[in-house]
Enzyme design. Sequence first.
Site, mmCIF file in Angstrom:
data_model
loop_
_atom_site.group_PDB
_atom_site.id
_atom_site.type_symbol
_atom_site.label_atom_id
_atom_site.label_comp_id
_atom_site.label_asym_id
_atom_site.label_seq_id
_atom_site.Cartn_x
_atom_site.Cartn_y
_atom_site.Cartn_z
ATOM 1 N N ALA A 74 2.024 3.260 2.447
ATOM 2 C CA ALA A 74 3.146 3.313 3.387
ATOM 3 C C ALA A 74 4.308 2.456 2.900
ATOM 4 O O ALA A 74 5.472 2.875 2.944
ATOM 5 C CB ALA A 74 2.691 2.868 4.776
ATOM 6 N N SER A 107 -5.311 2.193 0.639
ATOM 7 C CA SER A 107 -4.818 3.473 0.113
ATOM 8 C C SER A 107 -5.391 3.762 -1.269
ATOM 9 O O SER A 107 -5.748 4.900 -1.586
ATOM 10 C CB SER A 107 -3.285 3.451 0.017
ATOM 11 O OG SER A 107 -2.699 2.898 1.160
ATOM 12 N N GLY A 149 0.822 -1.203 0.000
ATOM 13 C CA GLY A 149 0.000 0.000 0.000
ATOM 14 C C GLY A 149 0.856 1.253 0.000
ATOM 15 O O GLY A 149 2.063 1.212 -0.259
ATOM 16 N N ARG A 161 -16.572 12.153 12.701
ATOM 17 C CA ARG A 161 -17.133 10.938 12.115
ATOM 18 C C ARG A 161 -17.854 10.044 13.121
ATOM 19 O O ARG A 161 -18.861 9.416 12.795
ATOM 20 C CB ARG A 161 -16.027 10.133 11.429
ATOM 21 C CG ARG A 161 -15.664 10.660 10.064
ATOM 22 C CD ARG A 161 -14.572 9.823 9.432
ATOM 23 N NE ARG A 161 -14.291 10.286 8.080
ATOM 24 C CZ ARG A 161 -13.288 9.839 7.345
ATOM 25 N NH1 ARG A 161 -12.475 8.921 7.840
ATOM 26 N NH2 ARG A 161 -13.100 10.291 6.117
ATOM 27 N N LEU A 201 -3.613 9.226 5.101
ATOM 28 C CA LEU A 201 -2.593 9.171 4.054
ATOM 29 C C LEU A 201 -1.399 10.039 4.431
ATOM 30 O O LEU A 201 -0.251 9.704 4.131
ATOM 31 C CB LEU A 201 -3.176 9.615 2.711
ATOM 32 C CG LEU A 201 -4.353 8.805 2.156
ATOM 33 C CD1 LEU A 201 -4.697 9.263 0.744
ATOM 34 C CD2 LEU A 201 -4.073 7.314 2.174
ATOM 35 N N GLU A 241 -1.758 2.097 8.466
ATOM 36 C CA GLU A 241 -2.902 1.805 9.329
ATOM 37 C C GLU A 241 -2.633 0.696 10.331
ATOM 38 O O GLU A 241 -3.329 0.604 11.349
ATOM 39 C CB GLU A 241 -4.123 1.456 8.482
ATOM 40 C CG GLU A 241 -5.416 1.433 9.280
ATOM 41 C CD GLU A 241 -6.649 1.230 8.427
ATOM 42 O OE1 GLU A 241 -7.725 0.971 9.007
ATOM 43 O OE2 GLU A 241 -6.550 1.329 7.182
ATOM 44 N N GLY A 252 -8.403 12.532 0.034
ATOM 45 C CA GLY A 252 -7.129 13.117 -0.321
ATOM 46 C C GLY A 252 -6.186 13.111 0.860
ATOM 47 O O GLY A 252 -6.287 12.272 1.751
ATOM 48 N N GLN A 311 -10.756 8.226 -1.179
ATOM 49 C CA GLN A 311 -11.391 9.179 -2.091
ATOM 50 C C GLN A 311 -11.084 10.629 -1.737
ATOM 51 O O GLN A 311 -11.000 11.481 -2.617
ATOM 52 C CB GLN A 311 -12.913 8.969 -2.083
ATOM 53 C CG GLN A 311 -13.345 7.638 -2.659
ATOM 54 C CD GLN A 311 -14.855 7.470 -2.642
ATOM 55 O OE1 GLN A 311 -15.596 8.387 -2.288
ATOM 56 N NE2 GLN A 311 -15.320 6.295 -3.005
#
Length: 532
Positions: free
Chosen positions: A25, A52, A23, A288, A388, A371, A58, A56
């Site tokens: 990282a 990753s 991914g 969230r 990210l 993650e 950024g 969507q």
Amino acid sequence: MLTDHFRPQSFNGIDDIVIVGGGLAGLFCALKLAPRPVTILAAAPIGYGASSAWAQGGIAAAMSKGDTFEKHVADTVAAGAGIVDEKMTRMMVAEGPARIHDLLEFGVPFDRDLEGKLLLSREAAHSERRIVRVKGDMAGKSIMEALIAAVRNTPSIRVIEGYVVEELVREGRFISGVIARPDAGQSKSRVSFPARAVVLCSGGVGHLYAVTTNPWEACGQGVGMAARAGAIIADPEFVQFHPTAIDIGKDPAPLATEALRGDGATLINSEGRRFMLDIHPDGELAPRDIVSRGVFAEVQAGRGAFLDCTKAVGRHFPEMFPTVYASCMAAGIDPVRQPIPVTPAVHYHMGGVLTDGEGRTSIDGLWAAGEVTSTGVHGANRLASNSLLEAVVFAARIAENIKGSLPAPKLTAWGDNAGENDDPVTVEDSPPFKVLRQLMSDCVGVVRTRESLTRAIRGIAELERTNKRLRFANIATTAKLIAIAALQRTESRGGHFRADCPDERPEWRRRTYLTLAQAERLAAEVAESEPA
């Protein structure tokens, strides 16, 4: 599947550096380590099994004229519900712009205005517009495409695809390599990869749950492997549910990006009422965890939840958010004219393998990024588009730390060495794994209680007792760590909500640190206690 420039059989000698995971990282770390020899082991073709590539929104970075590092830190701390590591966060935020420029040099086509300046958008709980994007909702895909091209053009990086790492090899205080299973984990043989340094970038835990936005490969194997090797795990109870997964019965669930709400989309129920206005002053742009519980409550009450983009985005939907538009249209929903049905889905794990500012874990020879880690920058609830950013900042710091602490090898030798044999298992098709996913969703989900968590811990123990395969053991270990930590934390904070302890408690304004040995003792106590 292997890259064109290398066709190995099995391996001997010692790799300089092995990176587990293909991914963001893992690829970024490998590129920053160049020209050091690096082997990337990926379960799927690089980019395909990585969360990753599905991102969507950024990357968040304080780069606009009106923004500051202090504002970005303040927003991150506020979203993290009291347990953010502020020192680590300041470091991450300060290095963000430099990492954005690295990505530009690697060919990432971030959106720009007519003057060539980076276009910045705003997302939930950000006080400024600081999200760099690509084609609206294609940041993850575009970033990964650019990095994959860069990796394949870097001679010092060897990519071995279709190898599922199942075990970290520990010798005394050191991790000395990994053991992997070829053929996407279906081979009966296993292959050992001795290494001078191992960097764990294996992703999150989404597929421990029945509803998730993550790819199949994100099932918690990395956390479980590290815990079984003796690593300290931090904050495993904090699981972030994205409030607006598109509810069309797909697994994984498609995501309706946060940016839609940032651009003015509203959440309504079947009665047309904007229910978030009754819950939080920021409405749809609340953190969230709060939005997820609001959506969950409407779904549980039978009223459903819908993301109405008809006024905020309308006819511009196809060009502004092509990924979301395609997912909706494939399900027979026209988001230009119709509200999108949504439901909370596991999206990100704030917990993971404890690391320091250089990406070092509690075991010598093992670094981790992305993650799979818990750096402390997300606290109890990750701020949108900080994931990210965290991945690239700490991947770069790991590269610098390894360069400074391990002298470059004079020779790297490759040969044949068959590993230990074991029965393979297709995790995603196994009945025990399906049972585990439903158990986690039902008992360790958006809303938890002592009774539900106790039931989960007992259920996990029974699944472990009857399923001894190593890959399942890694996955079940991660599930157990999440459930045990959630039971121990007798309060609600961020992504961890207990209906029987609905308030924050000052004595719990601290992070959780847990080893597998400690979790096993606590699980045994639960097993011996009276049913809740």
